[in-house]
Write a protein that holds these residues in place. Structure first.
Motif, PDB file in Angstrom:
ATOM      1  N   ALA A 120       0.352  11.736   4.568  1.00 55.70           N
ATOM      2  CA  ALA A 120      -0.674  11.536   5.599  1.00 55.70           C
ATOM      3  C   ALA A 120      -1.320  10.162   5.471  1.00 55.70           C
ATOM      4  O   ALA A 120      -1.495   9.446   6.461  1.00 55.70           O
ATOM      5  CB  ALA A 120      -1.738  12.636   5.497  1.00 55.70           C
ATOM      6  N   LEU A 121      -1.676   9.773   4.241  1.00 50.27           N
ATOM      7  CA  LEU A 121      -2.295   8.468   4.035  1.00 50.27           C
ATOM      8  C   LEU A 121      -1.323   7.328   4.331  1.00 50.27           C
ATOM      9  O   LEU A 121      -1.730   6.256   4.799  1.00 50.27           O
ATOM     10  CB  LEU A 121      -2.820   8.357   2.603  1.00 50.27           C
ATOM     11  CG  LEU A 121      -3.979   9.298   2.242  1.00 50.27           C
ATOM     12  CD1 LEU A 121      -4.388   9.104   0.788  1.00 50.27           C
ATOM     13  CD2 LEU A 121      -5.172   9.092   3.169  1.00 50.27           C
ATOM     14  N   ALA A 159      -1.649  15.760  12.018  1.00 51.28           N
ATOM     15  CA  ALA A 159      -1.250  17.076  11.518  1.00 51.28           C
ATOM     16  C   ALA A 159      -1.278  17.128   9.991  1.00 51.28           C
ATOM     17  O   ALA A 159      -1.742  18.119   9.404  1.00 51.28           O
ATOM     18  CB  ALA A 159       0.149  17.420  12.032  1.00 51.28           C
ATOM     19  N   LEU A 160      -0.804  16.076   9.334  1.00 49.28           N
ATOM     20  CA  LEU A 160      -0.779  16.080   7.868  1.00 49.28           C
ATOM     21  C   LEU A 160      -2.182  15.987   7.285  1.00 49.28           C
ATOM     22  O   LEU A 160      -2.464  16.580   6.239  1.00 49.28           O
ATOM     23  CB  LEU A 160       0.092  14.937   7.361  1.00 49.28           C
ATOM     24  CG  LEU A 160       1.585  15.070   7.680  1.00 49.28           C
ATOM     25  CD1 LEU A 160       2.360  13.871   7.151  1.00 49.28           C
ATOM     26  CD2 LEU A 160       2.147  16.355   7.096  1.00 49.28           C
ATOM     27  N   LEU A 207       0.825  -1.207   0.000  1.00 54.75           N
ATOM     28  CA  LEU A 207       0.000   0.000   0.000  1.00 54.75           C
ATOM     29  C   LEU A 207       0.859   1.257   0.000  1.00 54.75           C
ATOM     30  O   LEU A 207       0.531   2.252  -0.672  1.00 54.75           O
ATOM     31  CB  LEU A 207      -0.927  -0.017   1.208  1.00 54.75           C
ATOM     32  CG  LEU A 207      -1.981   1.086   1.299  1.00 54.75           C
ATOM     33  CD1 LEU A 207      -2.842   1.105   0.041  1.00 54.75           C
ATOM     34  CD2 LEU A 207      -2.858   0.872   2.533  1.00 54.75           C
ATOM     35  N   LEU A 208       1.961   1.233   0.734  1.00 54.83           N
ATOM     36  CA  LEU A 208       2.857   2.391   0.744  1.00 54.83           C
ATOM     37  C   LEU A 208       3.427   2.653  -0.647  1.00 54.83           C
ATOM     38  O   LEU A 208       3.543   3.810  -1.073  1.00 54.83           O
ATOM     39  CB  LEU A 208       3.987   2.167   1.750  1.00 54.83           C
ATOM     40  CG  LEU A 208       3.594   2.146   3.228  1.00 54.83           C
ATOM     41  CD1 LEU A 208       4.797   1.809   4.092  1.00 54.83           C
ATOM     42  CD2 LEU A 208       2.989   3.483   3.645  1.00 54.83           C
ATOM     43  N   VAL A 232      -0.568  17.437  -2.762  1.00 51.70           N
ATOM     44  CA  VAL A 232      -0.510  16.038  -3.201  1.00 51.70           C
ATOM     45  C   VAL A 232       0.501  15.254  -2.370  1.00 51.70           C
ATOM     46  O   VAL A 232       0.221  14.152  -1.883  1.00 51.70           O
ATOM     47  CB  VAL A 232      -0.152  15.964  -4.701  1.00 51.70           C
ATOM     48  CG1 VAL A 232       0.307  14.559  -5.079  1.00 51.70           C
ATOM     49  CG2 VAL A 232      -1.363  16.348  -5.539  1.00 51.70           C
ATOM     50  N   VAL A 233       1.686  15.827  -2.198  1.00 57.56           N
ATOM     51  CA  VAL A 233       2.746  15.125  -1.480  1.00 57.56           C
ATOM     52  C   VAL A 233       2.401  14.970  -0.003  1.00 57.56           C
ATOM     53  O   VAL A 233       2.560  13.887   0.582  1.00 57.56           O
ATOM     54  CB  VAL A 233       4.082  15.878  -1.651  1.00 57.56           C
ATOM     55  CG1 VAL A 233       5.145  15.293  -0.747  1.00 57.56           C
ATOM     56  CG2 VAL A 233       4.530  15.826  -3.106  1.00 57.56           C
ATOM     57  N   LEU A 234       1.925  16.038   0.628  1.00 61.61           N
ATOM     58  CA  LEU A 234       1.604  15.968   2.048  1.00 61.61           C
ATOM     59  C   LEU A 234       0.432  15.022   2.306  1.00 61.61           C
ATOM     60  O   LEU A 234       0.413  14.313   3.320  1.00 61.61           O
ATOM     61  CB  LEU A 234       1.289  17.369   2.586  1.00 61.61           C
ATOM     62  CG  LEU A 234       2.466  18.343   2.642  1.00 61.61           C
ATOM     63  CD1 LEU A 234       1.990  19.732   3.061  1.00 61.61           C
ATOM     64  CD2 LEU A 234       3.533  17.841   3.601  1.00 61.61           C
ATOM     65  N   HIS A 235      -0.535  15.008   1.388  1.00 65.39           N
ATOM     66  CA  HIS A 235      -1.662  14.095   1.579  1.00 65.39           C
ATOM     67  C   HIS A 235      -1.226  12.650   1.392  1.00 65.39           C
ATOM     68  O   HIS A 235      -1.680  11.756   2.110  1.00 65.39           O
ATOM     69  CB  HIS A 235      -2.788  14.441   0.597  1.00 65.39           C
ATOM     70  CG  HIS A 235      -4.092  13.770   0.936  1.00 65.39           C
ATOM     71  ND1 HIS A 235      -4.714  13.941   2.150  1.00 65.39           N
ATOM     72  CD2 HIS A 235      -4.882  12.917   0.232  1.00 65.39           C
ATOM     73  CE1 HIS A 235      -5.838  13.236   2.173  1.00 65.39           C
ATOM     74  NE2 HIS A 235      -5.955  12.603   1.030  1.00 65.39           N
ATOM     75  N   GLY A 236      -0.329  12.407   0.449  1.00 61.55           N
ATOM     76  CA  GLY A 236       0.215  11.062   0.308  1.00 61.55           C
ATOM     77  C   GLY A 236       0.933  10.613   1.564  1.00 61.55           C
ATOM     78  O   GLY A 236       0.782   9.472   2.020  1.00 61.55           O
TER      79      GLY A 236
END
Length: 514
Positions: A421-422, A444-445, A379-380, A415-419
């Motif tokens: 975070a997930l 936080a993310l 998943l990562l 996009v990067v920060l949400h990735g």
């Protein structure tokens, strides 16, 4: 109104509601501090208690009532403003106001801070905390440590062991050491608070919402402030590393990109050597540090410099501490605890229950945990490739012309920060063990990137009720029903996801905040 302004009555009503939330949360924090003084994780508190035995204690009813009402008030106040505080300053002031009573209470929510103290004492007295447990090392505060952690090596990196040893040196006795460890945790939160506005601007989201969700949450006050968990230090370094990767404020000669990436890598390396969980964010930090055009060559170049900073920080701290890489082996003991709050563990419990009903003993927990870790690895990779594909979509000039360079930069950061975070969400959900404060990792993310908040604010709110003031985890007493409920929840969510249309990767220009 026709001119788009907000009616004065609405503004006044919002101000009254916000003030009500502020003081309700403060009342909740005060009640939690009282519960901590009456029945928190005190050094001489009895171990192995149950909710029933706590109730029968002299201060038991008052402790549990203050804890329940205080937690409900704090959670309710935080929830009521989940769409954003009235202003950034208001969010910071309120979060600080709520933290004050919890700064002055004994440890709450767990006894991990005593493990930190003994691990620091072990290192300070010339014993390798990665080779022996605190019991064999002869820690004088052994009776304060939960039995499950007395014979296990330290599962934290050398930076945190050094910080714990520093706390022992500054504090002298147990009380002083606990105070010093709390100061270190608060310093981590202050670093996170310092980085949040820059990250919010980069992602194009209101700082007032990001700061409120990330800093005023009940898990932050109870577990990172009162509980002095080292997750606060990891989060501060993690957010700082991401901010540096995005902004690149440091020059190396005439190469600002290289200097920023090296510094970002070093900060992320320090985060990893506090708590290894931070490593899942590193691949996304590489994307954060890139600039157009997003090519494989640029990816390799940015990844190489950031990896250089990270490896350098890990090597320097491991060598200078004299501990080497023994801390890597300590990570294998993080799954010694088995509770249904970890989804893979819950599924394993249910399989075992089904097997026992037909006369079998599948011993499914370790198998399901191993499968979950493999699933996490896959998943990562998928999450990273989704982010990479989204960035690659802005290599064409027409798209840049349509949304502008500034818009592309905002979309790239989000996009990067949400990735990232997930990736942290997946790590929390699929890890062998879950403790309530683990939910602070992605908080936080997500606050910086998520469009909708209920889906992650609700689990955080529920997790706040899992631990009693003395550190008693209610999951221990609800093993079977909790495991069944968690498994049913997972099956339900799986069916919902299967029936929903498969989402495609949205290009970066669709991520620009409106």
């Amino acid at each position: 109104m026709a001119d788009g302004s907000v009616p004065a009555a609405s503004v006044a009503a919002g101000s009254v509601a916000a003030s009500g939330a502020r003081y309700a949360g403060l009342a909740g924090a005060v009640l939690l501090a009282v519960a901590g003084h009456l029945g928190g994780a005190l050094p001489d508190a009895p171990l192995g208690v149950t909710p029933a035995s706590i109730w029968r204690a002299p201060d038991g009813p008052a402790t549990l009532i203050c804890w329940l009402v205080g937690t409900a008030l704090l959670v309710g106040a935080w929830w009521s403003l989940r769409d954003g505080a009235p202003s950034t300053r208001w969010a910071y002031v309120t979060a600080g106001l709520w933290a004050l009573p919890l700064l002055l209470t004994p440890p709450m929510g767990s006894r991990d801070v005593y493990s930190y103290a003994c691990q620091g004492w072990t290192y300070a007295h010339g014993v390798d905390p990665y080779s022996v447990g605190v019991a064999a090392a002869g820690c004088p505060w052994l009776d304060t440590v939960a039995p499950i952690w007395r014979d296990t090596p330290a599962p934290y990196g050398p930076v945190f062991v050094l910080l714990a040893a520093l706390a022992v040196g500054l504090g002298g006795g147990l009380t002083g050491t606990i105070v010093a460890l709390r100061v270190i945790a608060v310093a981590g939160l202050l670093l996170a608070a310092f980085c949040l506005p820059g990250l919010a601007r980069a992602a194009g989201v209101p700082t007032r919402r990001a700061a409120w969700l990330a800093l005023a949450g009940p898990l932050v006050g109870v577990h990172l402030v009162a509980g002095a968990h080292n997750d606060a230090v990891m989060l501060g370094l993690l957010l700082c590393g991401l901010l540096v990767a995005i902004r690149r404020p440091v020059r190396l000669g005439a190469l600002p990109l290289v200097g920023g990436l090296l510094l970002a890598g070093a900060l992320l390396g320090l985060a990893v050597t506090v708590k290894a969980t931070a490593v899942v964010v590193v691949p996304f930090a590489v994307l954060a540090g890139m600039r157009r055009p997003y090519t494989v060559r640029a990816l390799l170049r940015a990844g190489g410099w950031l990896a250089g900073g990270l490896v350098g920080a890990v090597l320097v701290t491991s060598v200078l501490s004299g501990l080497g890489f023994g801390w890597v082996g300590g990570l294998t003991h993080s799954g010694d605890s088995e509770q249904w709050t970890s989804p893979p563990t819950a599924v394993g419990f249910v399989v075992d229950y089904i097997g026992a009903s037909v006369g079998r003993d599948p011993q499914a927990v370790p198998v399901i945990r191993a499968v979950a870790l493999l699933l996490l690895a896959g998943l990562l990779v998928v999450l990273w490739f989704r982010s990479w594909r989204a960035l690659r979509g802005v290599n064409d000039a027409p798209r840049v012309a349509r949304v502008g360079v500034a818009g592309v930069e905002v979309g790239r950061s989000r996009v990067v920060l949400h990735g990232a975070a997930l990736a942290l969400v997946a790590t929390v959900v699929l890890s062998p063990v879950f403790h309530p404060w683990y939910a602070t990792w992605p908080l936080a993310l997500l606050a910086l990137t998520a469009v909708r908040t209920t889906w992650f604010v609700l689990p955080v709110a529920v997790a706040t009720f899992l631990a009693l003031p003395d550190g008693t985890n209610l999951a221990r007493f609800t093993k079977a029903p909790g495991a069944v409920a968690m498994t049913v929840l997972l099956l339900t969510l799986g069916l919902i996801l299967l029936r929903s249309p498969t989402g495609r990767v949205r290009p970066v220009d669709h991520e620009v905040a409106g």
